[in-house]
Design a protein around this motif. Sequence first.
Motif, PDB file in Angstrom:
ATOM      1  N   CYS A  43      -1.098  33.389 -25.339  1.00 46.47           N
ATOM      2  CA  CYS A  43      -1.862  32.868 -24.213  1.00 46.47           C
ATOM      3  C   CYS A  43      -1.744  31.515 -23.683  1.00 46.47           C
ATOM      4  O   CYS A  43      -1.551  30.491 -24.731  1.00 46.47           O
ATOM      5  CB  CYS A  43      -3.364  32.910 -24.682  1.00 46.47           C
ATOM      6  SG  CYS A  43      -4.633  32.014 -23.676  1.00 46.47           S
ATOM      7  N   ALA A  92      -4.937  28.782 -24.296  1.00 43.52           N
ATOM      8  CA  ALA A  92      -5.276  27.955 -25.417  1.00 43.52           C
ATOM      9  C   ALA A  92      -6.834  27.111 -25.347  1.00 43.52           C
ATOM     10  O   ALA A  92      -6.804  25.994 -25.859  1.00 43.52           O
ATOM     11  CB  ALA A  92      -4.252  27.135 -26.023  1.00 43.52           C
ATOM     12  N   CYS A 105      -9.592  30.717 -28.155  1.00 41.74           N
ATOM     13  CA  CYS A 105      -8.628  31.458 -27.658  1.00 41.74           C
ATOM     14  C   CYS A 105      -7.974  32.343 -28.888  1.00 41.74           C
ATOM     15  O   CYS A 105      -8.177  31.840 -30.089  1.00 41.74           O
ATOM     16  CB  CYS A 105      -7.461  30.414 -27.410  1.00 41.74           C
ATOM     17  SG  CYS A 105      -6.046  31.188 -26.881  1.00 41.74           S
ATOM     18  N   LEU A 106      -7.580  33.545 -28.604  1.00 42.14           N
ATOM     19  CA  LEU A 106      -7.028  34.533 -29.639  1.00 42.14           C
ATOM     20  C   LEU A 106      -5.597  34.148 -29.932  1.00 42.14           C
ATOM     21  O   LEU A 106      -5.316  34.730 -30.952  1.00 42.14           O
ATOM     22  CB  LEU A 106      -7.448  35.975 -29.155  1.00 42.14           C
ATOM     23  CG  LEU A 106      -8.689  36.353 -28.651  1.00 42.14           C
ATOM     24  CD1 LEU A 106      -8.591  37.643 -28.413  1.00 42.14           C
ATOM     25  CD2 LEU A 106      -9.631  36.153 -29.934  1.00 42.14           C
ATOM     26  N   CYS A 160      -5.335  35.257 -23.175  1.00 41.79           N
ATOM     27  CA  CYS A 160      -6.096  36.337 -23.723  1.00 41.79           C
ATOM     28  C   CYS A 160      -7.363  36.508 -23.008  1.00 41.79           C
ATOM     29  O   CYS A 160      -7.509  35.831 -21.957  1.00 41.79           O
ATOM     30  CB  CYS A 160      -6.500  35.824 -25.157  1.00 41.79           C
ATOM     31  SG  CYS A 160      -7.753  34.235 -25.131  1.00 41.79           S
ATOM     32  N   CYS A 214      -9.928  33.543 -23.038  1.00 39.26           N
ATOM     33  CA  CYS A 214      -9.477  32.465 -21.971  1.00 39.26           C
ATOM     34  C   CYS A 214      -9.793  32.978 -20.460  1.00 39.26           C
ATOM     35  O   CYS A 214     -10.161  32.242 -19.644  1.00 39.26           O
ATOM     36  CB  CYS A 214      -8.290  31.953 -22.278  1.00 39.26           C
ATOM     37  SG  CYS A 214      -8.116  30.958 -23.877  1.00 39.26           S
TER      38      CYS A 214
HETATM   39 ZN   LIG Z   1      -6.303  32.221 -24.872  1.00 41.32          ZN
END
Ligand SMILES: [Zn+2]
Length: 125
Positions: A19, A22, A26-27, A57, A60
């Motif tokens: 991603c 961030a 975030c994942l 992600c 986000c």
């Molecule tokens: Zn993210």
Amino acid sequence: MTVTVATKKAVIERDGGFCLMALPGCLGEAQTAHHRANRGSGGSTVLDDPANLCAVCVPCNGAAEDATSLLRMDLIERGLRVEKAATNAATLERSKATPVEYLDGERFYLVSATVRRHISEGRPD
Ligand SMILES: [Zn+2]
């Protein structure tokens, strides 16, 4: 037409699998493609061009939609959000001309679903 699963997968792969936003929550791993210039409901498919898409992600992507003005400015600064121009075609040109900042701080122009171009190489045609 919307963005196909194949295009999303390609964009995520192009962007390294992470991603790019961030944001808090975030994942890390990218799961979908974010429209840098928002298509909006009933918007033009012109903005489904991969040059207008970047890997993010799901959390986000949601946060970006509800962005405060401060977050919006941060995303614009990083090339992750592009403001609309007078026409969809002009907006897409603006996306193509706006490099995206990756997590390592390097900036690339997005050319296609598989190609990005480092800013040191200059703008793509
Ligand atoms: Zn993210």
